[in-house]
Design a protein around this motif. Sequence first.
Motif, PDB file in Angstrom:
ATOM      1  N   THR A 172       0.823  -1.203   0.000  1.00 27.41           N
ATOM      2  CA  THR A 172       0.000   0.000   0.000  1.00 27.41           C
ATOM      3  C   THR A 172       0.861   1.258   0.000  1.00 27.41           C
ATOM      4  O   THR A 172       0.330   2.367  -0.038  1.00 27.41           O
ATOM      5  N   TYR A 173       2.167   1.086   0.056  1.00 30.79           N
ATOM      6  CA  TYR A 173       3.083   2.219   0.092  1.00 30.79           C
ATOM      7  C   TYR A 173       3.682   2.462  -1.289  1.00 30.79           C
ATOM      8  O   TYR A 173       3.671   1.579  -2.157  1.00 30.79           O
ATOM      9  N   ASP A 174       4.210   3.643  -1.472  1.00 30.52           N
ATOM     10  CA  ASP A 174       4.853   4.020  -2.727  1.00 30.52           C
ATOM     11  C   ASP A 174       6.281   3.476  -2.700  1.00 30.52           C
ATOM     12  O   ASP A 174       7.138   4.002  -2.006  1.00 30.52           O
ATOM     13  N   ARG A 175       6.541   2.436  -3.458  1.00 33.04           N
ATOM     14  CA  ARG A 175       7.867   1.814  -3.424  1.00 33.04           C
ATOM     15  C   ARG A 175       8.952   2.737  -3.969  1.00 33.04           C
ATOM     16  O   ARG A 175      10.129   2.578  -3.634  1.00 33.04           O
ATOM     17  N   SER A 176       8.580   3.705  -4.783  1.00 36.88           N
ATOM     18  CA  SER A 176       9.585   4.638  -5.290  1.00 36.88           C
ATOM     19  C   SER A 176      10.096   5.556  -4.190  1.00 36.88           C
ATOM     20  O   SER A 176      11.143   6.192  -4.337  1.00 36.88           O
ATOM     21  N   ALA A 177       9.360   5.609  -3.068  1.00 30.97           N
ATOM     22  CA  ALA A 177       9.782   6.438  -1.937  1.00 30.97           C
ATOM     23  C   ALA A 177      10.641   5.662  -0.945  1.00 30.97           C
ATOM     24  O   ALA A 177      11.123   6.236   0.036  1.00 30.97           O
ATOM     25  N   VAL A 178      10.841   4.367  -1.187  1.00 33.81           N
ATOM     26  CA  VAL A 178      11.634   3.533  -0.272  1.00 33.81           C
ATOM     27  C   VAL A 178      13.111   3.664  -0.620  1.00 33.81           C
ATOM     28  O   VAL A 178      13.501   3.525  -1.783  1.00 33.81           O
ATOM     29  N   SER A 179      13.924   3.930   0.387  1.00 31.49           N
ATOM     30  CA  SER A 179      15.375   4.012   0.182  1.00 31.49           C
ATOM     31  C   SER A 179      16.060   2.881   0.952  1.00 31.49           C
ATOM     32  O   SER A 179      15.516   2.336   1.917  1.00 31.49           O
ATOM     33  N   THR A 180      17.251   2.529   0.513  1.00 31.57           N
ATOM     34  CA  THR A 180      17.973   1.400   1.105  1.00 31.57           C
ATOM     35  C   THR A 180      18.569   1.770   2.458  1.00 31.57           C
ATOM     36  O   THR A 180      19.269   2.767   2.584  1.00 31.57           O
ATOM     37  N   GLY A 181      18.298   0.950   3.454  1.00 35.32           N
ATOM     38  CA  GLY A 181      18.948   1.090   4.754  1.00 35.32           C
ATOM     39  C   GLY A 181      19.623  -0.178   5.191  1.00 35.32           C
ATOM     40  O   GLY A 181      20.451  -0.182   6.106  1.00 35.32           O
ATOM     41  N   ILE A 182      19.255  -1.304   4.518  1.00 32.69           N
ATOM     42  CA  ILE A 182      19.765  -2.630   4.874  1.00 32.69           C
ATOM     43  C   ILE A 182      20.321  -3.306   3.627  1.00 32.69           C
ATOM     44  O   ILE A 182      19.668  -3.312   2.579  1.00 32.69           O
ATOM     45  N   VAL A 183      21.507  -3.878   3.740  1.00 30.42           N
ATOM     46  CA  VAL A 183      22.057  -4.752   2.700  1.00 30.42           C
ATOM     47  C   VAL A 183      22.012  -6.165   3.266  1.00 30.42           C
ATOM     48  O   VAL A 183      22.500  -6.413   4.378  1.00 30.42           O
ATOM     49  N   HIS A 184      21.408  -7.076   2.517  1.00 29.39           N
ATOM     50  CA  HIS A 184      21.226  -8.436   3.031  1.00 29.39           C
ATOM     51  C   HIS A 184      21.917  -9.474   2.153  1.00 29.39           C
ATOM     52  O   HIS A 184      21.679  -9.533   0.947  1.00 29.39           O
ATOM     53  N   PHE A 185      22.738 -10.314   2.774  1.00 28.59           N
ATOM     54  CA  PHE A 185      23.394 -11.429   2.102  1.00 28.59           C
ATOM     55  C   PHE A 185      22.590 -12.706   2.327  1.00 28.59           C
ATOM     56  O   PHE A 185      22.320 -13.092   3.462  1.00 28.59           O
ATOM     57  N   GLY A 186      22.217 -13.372   1.236  1.00 31.58           N
ATOM     58  CA  GLY A 186      21.515 -14.645   1.339  1.00 31.58           C
ATOM     59  C   GLY A 186      20.014 -14.501   1.179  1.00 31.58           C
ATOM     60  O   GLY A 186      19.250 -14.809   2.096  1.00 31.58           O
ATOM     61  N   VAL A 187      19.588 -14.038   0.006  1.00 38.20           N
ATOM     62  CA  VAL A 187      18.158 -13.801  -0.230  1.00 38.20           C
ATOM     63  C   VAL A 187      17.506 -15.099  -0.691  1.00 38.20           C
ATOM     64  O   VAL A 187      17.216 -15.294  -1.870  1.00 38.20           O
ATOM     65  N   GLY A 188      17.294 -15.992   0.261  1.00 36.61           N
ATOM     66  CA  GLY A 188      16.601 -17.245  -0.025  1.00 36.61           C
ATOM     67  C   GLY A 188      15.163 -17.188   0.435  1.00 36.61           C
ATOM     68  O   GLY A 188      14.630 -16.120   0.773  1.00 36.61           O
TER      69      GLY A 188
END
Length: 498
Positions: free
Chosen positions: A20-36
């Motif tokens: 329900t949120y505007d994904r274009s307004a989301v900025s990166t705060g977390i880098v995640h290793f292992g996207v399973g």
Amino acid sequence: MSKLQTKSLAGLPGALAVPTYDRSAVSTGIVHFGVGGFHRAHQAMYLDRLMNDGKALDWGICGVGVLPQDAAMKSVMDAQDCLYTLVLKNPDGTREGRVIGSITEYLLAPEDPEAVLAKMASPQTRIVSLTITEGGYNFHHVTGEFDAGNPAVQADLVPGAVPATVFGLVTEALARRREAGTAPFTVMSCDNIQGNGDVARRMFTAFADLRDPELGEWMRANVAFPNSMVDRITPVTTDADRDMVAEDFGVEDAWPVVSEDFEQWVLEDHFPQGRPPFEDAGVQVVDDVEPYELMKLRLLNASHQGQCYFGYLAGYRYAHEVCQDPLFSRFLLDYMEREATPTLKPLPGVDLDAYRHKLIERFSNEHVRDTLARLCAESSDRIPKWLLPVIRENLDAGGEIHRSAAIVASWARYAEGTDEQGAEIDVVDRLREPLMAAAARNREDPLAFISQPELFGDLASNERFVKAYTQALGVLLDAGARATVENLVRGHGSPEAG
């Protein structure tokens, strides 16, 4: 039918919840290793929940793959704008679907390591999180020491080398932040290891010491490594799951995730650079994770091992088949109550009896269809971390061990590579060859399997453990898995019972 992409969200059927949120307004705060599957059913889901409430929009996730096979995930994530469907399979057979949008970018380190390093070095990144599996921390199972001889680690330590491992990438990013005067990010482990944050601290600083002792000391003094406990059963995605998503929700998703309806995350509150308001999404944010962690690892995870080898040998192929069998569920409850629970720390407010029975209910959910093959895989990374500590503590305290010893024996029998019907077993383990070689000697030398000190330490010289293990192995070899479990449930398999 629509392909899952940002432009198709508005037209998806109403039965499928979408961001329900505007994904274009989301900025990166977390880098995640292992996207399973697990990360996408768990941590990313919690972030998506917060974002749907108008929170944490500056905590979007940039996923990172470090292995060549992660190229498949990158291809899907790129094609689907990093969107995917999470489907919860409830015990009553109903399903709940939601499109998760909290992952906003996916980078493949072998393809562009500099992009990964730049993302982590950016002041905007305040957390680097990990689900790299139990085997991803590169430590010796008995000594707990970092394996500096690992060829991949050695390659990353060559002066001027472009980092390729998670250790090399994270350490280089921290070195860049240190040089630039940027505060270090928090390293948040979400793997099934006791003291996962403490283990991550030891392993990453050990790597840093080898590269630059001053950097290692700086990391010890400045980088936070909070502990956490995570829990949600998430089977491997199958083609049947893809077909189900298409049929039930009217969307073409190349890599959906399915999971049970249960979720739990207990997280140590140690984030110097801030964190999302996880508690608003249902996360238990606490001062000390260890009691919850031991409860989960020794009850849930070790019970997975308690059911998978016996069940597979007996002819079952799914966890729910084993746990709907009263004999096997009784065995698991006995293990949890009489062997695992006495090794736990006090948990005020937690009803352990209710928790144990809830686990059997979760394992019995036939709609999740968690395979025993998944639970049996990579046992050399699991048994030493989840079950052997229970055995050692009970040996020291004079507690019961015969069920735990029997689980080890069932692993030894499984590692022979054929089930009781003579069908071949595909033993999936990084130590497949030495494990199968040792298991092939079970009949001529009953101690062969446990005489692998890199896995079992000195247990092969402990008289009480050896008695319990060889007794269980003997029944397994002569009468089979079901007879062994029946013996244990009736008390005849207990050396303590005489």
